[in-house]
Design an enzyme around this catalytic site. Sequence first.
Site, PDB file in Angstrom:
ATOM      1  N   TYR A 149       1.016  -0.945  -0.048  1.00  0.00           N
ATOM      2  CA  TYR A 149       0.089  -0.135   0.052  1.00  0.00           C
ATOM      3  C   TYR A 149       0.965   1.366   0.132  1.00  0.00           C
ATOM      4  O   TYR A 149       0.458   2.399  -1.125  1.00  0.00           O
ATOM      5  CB  TYR A 149      -0.740  -0.092   1.360  1.00  0.00           C
ATOM      6  CG  TYR A 149      -1.769   0.974   1.464  1.00  0.00           C
ATOM      7  CD1 TYR A 149      -3.034   1.319   0.176  1.00  0.00           C
ATOM      8  CD2 TYR A 149      -1.574   2.246   2.043  1.00  0.00           C
ATOM      9  CE1 TYR A 149      -3.597   2.143   0.176  1.00  0.00           C
ATOM     10  CE2 TYR A 149      -2.665   2.629   1.869  1.00  0.00           C
ATOM     11  CZ  TYR A 149      -3.344   3.286   1.369  1.00  0.00           C
ATOM     12  OH  TYR A 149      -4.721   4.197   1.461  1.00  0.00           O
ATOM     13  N   VAL A 191      -8.759   1.338  13.057  1.00  0.00           N
ATOM     14  CA  VAL A 191      -9.027   1.556  14.662  1.00  0.00           C
ATOM     15  C   VAL A 191     -10.494   2.466  15.232  1.00  0.00           C
ATOM     16  O   VAL A 191     -11.424   1.830  16.078  1.00  0.00           O
ATOM     17  CB  VAL A 191      -8.004   2.536  15.707  1.00  0.00           C
ATOM     18  CG1 VAL A 191      -8.317   4.755  15.381  1.00  0.00           C
ATOM     19  CG2 VAL A 191      -7.982   2.503  16.761  1.00  0.00           C
ATOM     20  N   PHE A 195     -13.273  -0.088  17.289  1.00  0.00           N
ATOM     21  CA  PHE A 195     -13.659   0.223  18.452  1.00  0.00           C
ATOM     22  C   PHE A 195     -15.142   0.670  18.129  1.00  0.00           C
ATOM     23  O   PHE A 195     -15.646   0.125  19.658  1.00  0.00           O
ATOM     24  CB  PHE A 195     -12.432   1.893  19.194  1.00  0.00           C
ATOM     25  CG  PHE A 195     -11.030   1.238  19.051  1.00  0.00           C
ATOM     26  CD1 PHE A 195     -10.715   0.107  19.741  1.00  0.00           C
ATOM     27  CD2 PHE A 195     -10.362   3.116  19.731  1.00  0.00           C
ATOM     28  CE1 PHE A 195      -9.522   0.595  19.695  1.00  0.00           C
ATOM     29  CE2 PHE A 195      -9.256   2.973  20.108  1.00  0.00           C
ATOM     30  CZ  PHE A 195      -8.782   1.796  20.614  1.00  0.00           C
ATOM     31  N   THR A 214       0.101   7.768  18.330  1.00  0.00           N
ATOM     32  CA  THR A 214      -1.354   8.427  18.192  1.00  0.00           C
ATOM     33  C   THR A 214      -2.023   9.025  16.479  1.00  0.00           C
ATOM     34  O   THR A 214      -0.709   8.023  15.746  1.00  0.00           O
ATOM     35  CB  THR A 214      -0.075   9.860  18.264  1.00  0.00           C
ATOM     36  OG1 THR A 214       0.402  10.335  17.278  1.00  0.00           O
ATOM     37  CG2 THR A 214      -0.506  10.615  19.524  1.00  0.00           C
ATOM     38  N   PRO A 278       2.251   3.061  12.147  1.00  0.00           N
ATOM     39  CA  PRO A 278       3.297   4.440  12.779  1.00  0.00           C
ATOM     40  C   PRO A 278       3.113   5.211  14.019  1.00  0.00           C
ATOM     41  O   PRO A 278       2.253   4.364  14.655  1.00  0.00           O
ATOM     42  CB  PRO A 278       2.776   5.155  11.606  1.00  0.00           C
ATOM     43  CG  PRO A 278       2.286   4.175  10.586  1.00  0.00           C
ATOM     44  CD  PRO A 278       1.833   2.850  11.016  1.00  0.00           C
TER      45      PRO A 278
END
Length: 317
Positions: A149, A191, A195, A214, A278
């Site tokens: 990707y 994410v 969640f 983050t 990351p």
Amino acid sequence: MPYADSRRILVTGGAGFLGSHLCDRLVARGDDVLCVDNFYTGTKRNVAQLLGHERFELLRHDVTFPLYVEVDRIFNFACPASPIHYQYDPVQTTKTSVHGAINMLGLAKRLGARILQASTSEVYGDPEVHPQTESYWGRVNPIGFRSCYDEGKRCAETLFFDYRRQHDLEIKVVRIFNTYGPRMHPHDGRVVSNFIVQALAGDDLTIHGDGSQTRSFCYVDDLVDATLLAMDSPAGFTGPVNLGNPAEFTMLELADTVLRLTGSRSRLVQRPLPDDDPRQRQPDIGLARSALGWAPRVSLEDGLKETILYFRKLMQA
């Protein structure tokens, strides 16, 4: 927009999360839209509200094969964007980014059409510079699990700028940072959707690593606003330009917000951090502010409320 002034717009990946919202906006403003998708991750449900509209057409097609249509502008959004989907068939992911770019650029060259590439913040890899500016060349592993990707999108950018230099093609390149909102795939591994789906189901929320990494989350309406501004910007402005929300949140902060907004009593459980994930991701949007007059307006909490509502209805259907 008067009908005589409407443009013929091609949106590849138009039945996906971002592409479908873009199609909505283009049709609403009076453009004739040809939505192209192979339905690998996109769904007809995402564009069901447009089916039958006189200014909307849906075509099943894979952009790794040439496409011969007559349009005025091209938005190239075709490519699976979540790790679960793009790692399932990594060779095809690279083909979609690279062959797809070649085919769409060739079409734009033949037609003299302006073309916009939906690139990604993943071109920065695991960055050593924070926040990331467009002048940063990135830190990408070329042989890792995410490389299909990351490097595919980097190569697509190369192709766009070489077509600009070699053929004087009108190009726009936008680097999209984490975006969320209604129509996200419930099992795409990202994410926000992870969640929310886990919280609504009462399952444990999966935190990879210690949760201190983050991300910056941009609501889909803001992202579409910026994309349209980029496409309509003066011909001399090519980008690349970062599009995202610079407000930065840890994974733990995001999890706590989702639990509070859903009213869920789910627990947090830790899992190992994936390879090449990351540690930080935050866009510098100074160029978008100055060149496009754009900045995001939707707060994370307001955007999450709309996204939770969408997933709640989806899971009850």
